[in-house]
Design a protein around this motif. Structure first.
Motif, PDB file in Angstrom:
ATOM      1  N   THR A   1      -2.255  -0.046   0.486  1.00  0.00           N
ATOM      2  CA  THR A   1      -1.468   1.075   0.973  1.00  0.00           C
ATOM      3  C   THR A   1      -2.413   2.206   1.337  1.00  0.00           C
ATOM      4  OG1 THR A   1       0.361   0.443  -0.477  1.00  0.00           O
ATOM      5  CG2 THR A   1       0.396   2.676   0.429  1.00  0.00           C
TER       6      THR A   1
ATOM      7  N   GLY B   1       0.792   5.972   3.216  1.00  0.00           N
ATOM      8  CA  GLY B   1       1.829   5.159   2.607  1.00  0.00           C
ATOM      9  C   GLY B   1       2.163   3.907   3.382  1.00  0.00           C
ATOM     10  N   ARG B   2       1.330   3.537   4.348  1.00  0.00           N
ATOM     11  CA  ARG B   2       1.582   2.363   5.185  1.00  0.00           C
ATOM     12  C   ARG B   2       0.758   1.181   4.682  1.00  0.00           C
ATOM     13  NH1 ARG B   2      -0.441   0.083  10.077  1.00  0.00           N
ATOM     14  NH2 ARG B   2       1.211  -0.719  11.443  1.00  0.00           N
ATOM     15  N   ARG B   3       1.372   0.015   4.624  1.00  0.00           N
ATOM     16  CA  ARG B   3       0.658  -1.184   4.191  1.00  0.00           C
ATOM     17  C   ARG B   3      -0.181  -1.717   5.344  1.00  0.00           C
ATOM     18  NH1 ARG B   3       1.842  -3.427  -0.496  1.00  0.00           N
ATOM     19  NH2 ARG B   3       1.208  -5.508   0.155  1.00  0.00           N
TER      20      ARG B   3
ATOM     21  N   ASP C   1      -4.223  -2.981  -2.608  1.00  0.00           N
ATOM     22  CA  ASP C   1      -2.902  -2.365  -2.762  1.00  0.00           C
ATOM     23  C   ASP C   1      -3.004  -0.912  -3.220  1.00  0.00           C
ATOM     24  OD1 ASP C   1      -0.164  -2.368  -2.521  1.00  0.00           O
ATOM     25  OD2 ASP C   1       0.190  -3.057  -4.567  1.00  0.00           O
TER      26      ASP C   1
END
Length: 208
Positions: free
Chosen positions: A49, A53-55, A107
């Motif tokens: 992330t 906040g974007r994967r 992550d």
């Protein structure tokens, strides 16, 4: 285990892992820790992330000053993970390959190892891809034993500065070293009964 939504290049599937152990036995954590996915090039399919906040896809490539956002040292930079070309690695090589296999961003968390010691390397065993998806079955798998401290650190913010990590002390850790299909060594080692501490300081570079 979520392999990443399809719009970010992942298969868009949710994988649920279930392990079983005898009553009174430690949790079978080696099972979920040994499971991961590969892309068509044989590279680990991993996501993190980002600051928005974007994967996004995480290629575990070296980045400049990546530890700054965590108040920590940077992950170790490994120039090569191919030695030895044949046979059993030395204790020092196994420890270095373990660090190189583990440290990095995943992550949104920064994973670092400290006080790594590989004290024993067993005889080589023949295992297939059902144990390690990226294994080169032409080479044996070597069991290892030792000790380590593993840190999982979140990004620093106003509430957790200087205490943004969780540490896991493994005094009787065990695992394996094996050659991957890309020709690199991959080593893992963990303790089924580890000592966990929360809100600890991140690792810094040690002064000589």
């Amino acid at each position: 285990m979520h392999a990443g939504p399809s719009e970010y290049g992942g298969p868009g599937r949710l994988y649920i892992l279930e392990g079983h152990a005898a009553p009174g036995a430690p949790s079978p954590i080696h099972f979920p820790q040994s499971f991961f996915l590969l892309d068509e090039a044989g590279l680990r399919l991993d996501y993190e992330t980002d600051e928005n906040g974007r994967r996004v896809r995480n290629f575990r490539a070296p980045q400049a000053n990546i530890g700054a956002a965590y108040g920590a040292r940077n992950p170790s930079v490994c120039t090569s993970r191919s030695e030895p070309a044949q046979g059993r690695p030395t204790l020092a090589e196994a420890a270095q390959h373990l660090i190189c296999s583990t440290e990095g961003i995943a992550d949104g968390s920064l994973y670092l190892l400290e006080d790594v010691e590989v004290s024993e390397i067993g005889e080589g065993e023949t295992l297939d891809a059902s144990y390690f998806p990226d294994i080169d079955t032409a080479h044996p798998v070597f069991p290892i034993r030792g000790s380590l401290v593993r840190y999982e650190c979140r990004r620093e913010n106003g509430d957790n500065v200087g205490m943004n990590c969780v540490s896991h002390v493994g005094e009787n850790a065990s695992g394996d070293c094996y050659k991957t299909i890309s020709g690199e060594w991959n080593c893992t080692m963990s303790d089924l009964v580890q000592r966990t501490s929360e809100a600890v300081a991140p690792p810094k570079w040690k002064k000589d």
